[in-house]
Scaffold this active site. Structure first.
Site, PDB file in Angstrom:
ATOM      1  N   GLU A  32       7.584   0.446 -13.177  1.00 34.99           N
ATOM      2  CA  GLU A  32       6.407   0.583 -14.040  1.00 34.99           C
ATOM      3  C   GLU A  32       6.778   0.927 -15.469  1.00 34.99           C
ATOM      4  OE1 GLU A  32       6.685   1.757 -10.994  1.00 34.99           O
ATOM      5  OE2 GLU A  32       5.173   0.601  -9.924  1.00 34.99           O
ATOM      6  N   HIS A  34      -3.336   6.066  -3.116  1.00 33.09           N
ATOM      7  CA  HIS A  34      -4.130   4.872  -3.397  1.00 33.09           C
ATOM      8  C   HIS A  34      -5.607   5.218  -3.640  1.00 33.09           C
ATOM      9  CE1 HIS A  34      -0.579   2.993  -1.678  1.00 33.09           C
ATOM     10  NE2 HIS A  34      -1.004   1.805  -2.029  1.00 33.09           N
TER      11      HIS A  34
HETATM   12  C1  LIG Z   1       6.121   3.287  -7.920  1.00 33.72           C
HETATM   13  C2  LIG Z   1       5.445   2.314  -7.023  1.00 33.72           C
HETATM   14  N1  LIG Z   1       5.028   1.125  -7.510  1.00 33.72           N
HETATM   15  C3  LIG Z   1       4.394   0.243  -6.723  1.00 33.72           C
HETATM   16  C4  LIG Z   1       4.154   0.522  -5.407  1.00 33.72           C
HETATM   17  C5  LIG Z   1       3.420  -0.479  -4.532  1.00 33.72           C
HETATM   18  N2  LIG Z   1       4.318  -1.014  -3.503  1.00 33.72           N
HETATM   19  C6  LIG Z   1       4.326  -0.537  -2.256  1.00 33.72           C
HETATM   20  S1  LIG Z   1       5.495  -1.216  -1.328  1.00 33.72           S
HETATM   21  C7  LIG Z   1       6.003  -2.252  -2.557  1.00 33.72           C
HETATM   22  C8  LIG Z   1       7.134  -3.189  -2.329  1.00 33.72           C
HETATM   23  C9  LIG Z   1       8.342  -2.469  -1.852  1.00 33.72           C
HETATM   24  O1  LIG Z   1       9.394  -3.349  -1.628  1.00 33.72           O
HETATM   25  P1  LIG Z   1      10.809  -2.838  -1.155  1.00 33.72           P
HETATM   26  O2  LIG Z   1      11.254  -1.695  -1.997  1.00 33.72           O
HETATM   27  O3  LIG Z   1      11.698  -3.996  -1.077  1.00 33.72           O
HETATM   28  O4  LIG Z   1      10.556  -2.235   0.297  1.00 33.72           O
HETATM   29  P2  LIG Z   1       9.908  -2.963   1.574  1.00 33.72           P
HETATM   30  O5  LIG Z   1       8.438  -2.868   1.408  1.00 33.72           O
HETATM   31  O6  LIG Z   1      10.399  -4.354   1.600  1.00 33.72           O
HETATM   32  O7  LIG Z   1      10.366  -2.161   2.719  1.00 33.72           O
HETATM   33  C10 LIG Z   1       5.238  -2.029  -3.707  1.00 33.72           C
HETATM   34  C11 LIG Z   1       5.406  -2.738  -4.972  1.00 33.72           C
HETATM   35  C12 LIG Z   1       4.589   1.778  -4.930  1.00 33.72           C
HETATM   36  N3  LIG Z   1       4.400   2.147  -3.659  1.00 33.72           N
HETATM   37  N4  LIG Z   1       5.217   2.649  -5.742  1.00 33.72           N
END
Ligand SMILES: Cc1ncc(C[n+]2csc(CCOP(=O)(O)OP(=O)(O)O)c2C)c(N)n1
Lengths: 327, 362
Positions: A60, A129
């Site tokens: 972000e 959320h």
């Molecule tokens: C700081 C932040 N930004 C955005 C999100 C929204 N979000 C939740 S899961 C996700 C993707 C995560 O991907 P990854 O780190 O590859 O883990 P995976 O879900 O594949 O286990 C996002 C963008 C969040 N939880 N925290």
């Protein structure tokens, strides 16, 4: 005219502005290919290409910081933060740079960017959320903050935000993204930033709300239809700069003020509105100003959220209390 | 030494078991006693059953949004089996299997996703931090936990999880760098499951592997077949020994795949092909481990059938208990915000209770 949801109205505004102005770019986590987790930016990458509509890494600070750089160098970025609860890494950039750039460069650099983010509770969502953190932006000089509560305003405010020379935080009440439709003009139009809307005229009491709480308040008023309480209902639409004139004019007329907000109780938008009423309309007041808000607690997870979430019942209860208040 | 034999810059991947459960790297086959092997397999199976069931409950409207683990069990159970009870697990949000192994109960795990904070109130002696939703932030916590362990001579490491997408985050970098500078006993496992919601791994970083980011931190990094529970075990065992000797953190990239949706709100068909999912299903970590155990005569068809029956019942009973827990009490949403409730908050609570009473009477 088309019947659109609030979400579709934002999408239309983005599409129209991108069409008209090549400097508008749209990006965020999953905002490109998929069109965002809520699909607010759906179809835009296909139409305008990957240079102008793209997925970002999960970062972000990078999203907001890059938006600032782009805005300084001729683009009009509309950056998406996936959920307002995740804006904090980007908050540093918003507060320490976006908000101050114009002032510290004595007008040399403006930051004409929009940062969009869905926010708010009542959706039985995951941790982080459901918060309503608008105060954290409204408290910072140099930022504008808008929150639409209808599809019509969503489109008009988004167009105004994109065309605004200053950074605009655009908070989207995700609970009503698809809750209802409204006729929205096809052509470009703006809803002025900094202007509240009197939704319903009345003489007995001023009720102020914004975002998803507008709908709850309207439901509460419906509940009270037979009670003979003549409410003037105001939708703030813009939180910063706030349209105190419209609110105070109304309070001077009605003598009673209620603010409805899903934020935690203390030091929020409601606090400031009530302070202004006391400072500038004190002699017109017929009852102490009141507010319906959450409590000063961490927003509970879904199985406890009802204790915190403002609902039509609690709003109706407080409207009655304020209406019946006698000095 | 595995960590010195596999060069992250050469795109090498460490594996012990191939997808048919055959040992392809005899030198590094870890010596794990039979009971532990079976416990590992059972926990992987329980996590799998719990996951599949939770998806069903969610579709029936009985469960809220959650992040499925399916496909990533080996990347979680191998590492946990290599830890000591006093070591810390610092999860992201997709580590239900790891949490189970480390002593979080299935009931607690379900309760959290069901929307009740009590699901994060783990039992005494369970060194696990709660599910961490804000991406990246947990790496700094883990670094701090590890640092505290080091200077208090607790002889324990912290093991943090993060996703491939999470490595884009500033906090990932900050935490890794911090831990490396102070030689904190930190092990970070990146579960590279190929996607961050809809965004493919290639859009998160231009690095060829995630493991090679370790080079810049001045620490060992290694890419491991994340669907190979023995490889994951072996590498964490070694990273742990290093950490406890005072040699600092290790970065492990577990190359794996999320077989399910990102969360139950996600539609993966938008961004990935069925063939890709089918291909990864042939590399299922459970199938591979089961074959290994069967070859060792530790497992058979009858045992498998009995286990599946047992776990279906266990999971069903547990979920029924969770459902029966109902709503969170008003007291609970107020009383844990501070060690001692501030006077004004107490008043807010009383005012709200008065309102509830009044509106009940009307
Ligand atoms: C700081 C932040 N930004 C955005 C999100 C929204 N979000 C939740 S899961 C996700 C993707 C995560 O991907 P990854 O780190 O590859 O883990 P995976 O879900 O594949 O286990 C996002 C963008 C969040 N939880 N925290």
């Amino acid at each position: 005219m088309a019947e659109l949801t609030l979400l579709q109205a934002i999408n239309k505004a983005l599409e129209q502005q991108m069409e008209k102005d090549k400097s508008v770019v749209v990006f965020g986590e999953d905002a490109g290919f998929e069109g965002g987790v809520f699909r607010v930016t759906a179809g835009l990458q296909k139409k305008f290409g990957e240079d102008r509509v793209f997925d970002t890494p999960i970062a972000e600070a990078a999203i907001v910081g890059n938006a600032i750089g782009m805005a300084i160098n001729g683009l009009k970025p509309v950056a998406e933060i996936q959920f307002s609860g995740f804006m904090f890494p980007g908050y540093n950039q918003i507060v320490t740079h976006a908000a101050r750039m114009r002032n510290r460069s004595r007008g040399k650099y403006g930051v004409p960017m929009v940062v969009r983010m869905p926010y708010g509770g009542g959706l039985r969502a995951l941790e982080h959320h459901s918060e309503s953190l608008e105060t954290l932006f409204a408290h910072i000089p140099g930022l504008k903050l808008v929150i639409p509560s209808t599809p019509y305003d969503a489109k008009g405010l988004m167009i105004a935000a994109i065309q605004d020379p200053d950074p605009v935080i655009f908070m989207e009440p995700k609970r009503i993204y698809r809750a209802f439709k409204q006729e929205v003009p096809d052509q470009e139009y703006k809803v002025e930033i900094g202007k509240a809307r009197v939704v319903k005229k009345g003489e007995g009491m001023t009720v102020v709300a914004w975002g998803a709480m507008m709908r709850e308040t309207q439901k509460a008023l419906k509940r009270l239809e037979k009670e003979n309480i003549d409410v003037e209902l105001i939708d703030l639409r813009t939180i910063a700069p706030l349209d105190y004139d419209t609110v105070l004019e109304s309070v001077k007329k009605t003598g009673r003020l209620l603010v409805v907000s899903e934020q935690v109780k203390s030091l929020g938008i409601a606090s400031e509105l009530i302070t202004r009423a006391n400072e500038e309309a004190f002699l017109y007041l017929e009852a102490p100003p009141m507010r319906v808000t959450g409590h000063d607690i961490t927003v509970p997870l879904p199985k406890g959220e009802h204790h915190h979430m403002v609902d039509e019942k609690r709003i109706a209860h407080t409207i009655k209390k304020l209406a019946n208040y006698e000095v | 030494m595995i960590l010195t034999s596999f060069d992250p810059l050469k795109k090498e991947q460490f594996q012990v078991l191939d997808k048919d459960g055959k040992v392809v790297n005899k030198d590094y086959e870890p010596k794990i006693d039979d009971d532990t092997l079976i416990h590992m397999y059972k926990t992987m199976s329980l996590a799998r059953v719990a996951d599949i069931k939770a998806l069903q409950y969610q579709r029936q409207g009985r469960m809220l949004t959650f992040a499925p683990v399916q496909g990533q069990e080996a990347a979680q159970i191998g590492p946990m089996a290599a830890l000591d009870k006093k070591d810390w697990l610092v999860p992201a949000f997709r580590e239900a299997a790891a949490m189970l192994y480390k002593g979080v109960t299935l009931e607690q795990s379900y309760l959290y996703w069901y929307g009740n904070e009590r699901g994060s109130q783990f039992d005494e002696g369970v060194n696990v931090l709660p599910v961490n939703v804000p991406i990246g932030s947990q790496i700094n916590h883990a670094s701090g936990v590890a640092y505290a362990s080091k200077i208090q001579k607790q002889d324990a490491v912290a093991l943090a999880y993060i996703g491939d997408g999470g490595t884009s985050h500033g906090e990932f970098h900050e935490g890794m760098n911090f831990a490396a500078v102070y030689n904190a006993p930190l092990i970070t496992i990146v579960q590279n499951n190929q996607y961050a919601i809809s965004t493919p791994r290639a859009k998160q970083t231009k690095s060829e592997t995630i493991a090679q980011k370790a080079v810049a931190y001045g620490i060992p990094g290694i890419q491991v077949d994340g669907n190979d529970v023995l490889a994951m075990y072996a590498v964490v065992k070694e990273a742990r020994e290093r950490a406890l000797k005072g040699d600092g953190p290790t970065l492990i990239e577990a190359f794996t795949y999320r077989l399910g949706p990102h969360t139950t709100s996600d539609d993966p068909t938008i961004y990935r092909k069925d063939e890709e999912v089918e291909e990864w299903k042939t590399k299922d970590p459970l199938i591979r481990f089961r074959k290994y155990l069967t070859n060792k005569k530790l497992w058979n068809k009858d045992k498998e059938e009995a286990l599946q029956e047992e776990y279906k019942k266990l999971v069903n009973d547990t979920f029924k208990k969770v459902e029966a827990s109902g709503l969170v009490e008003l007291d609970d949403v107020f009383k844990y915000n501070y060690a001692e409730m501030p006077r004004d908050l107490q008043k807010q609570k009383e005012a709200y209770e008065a309102y509830l009473k009044e509106s009940e009477e009307n």
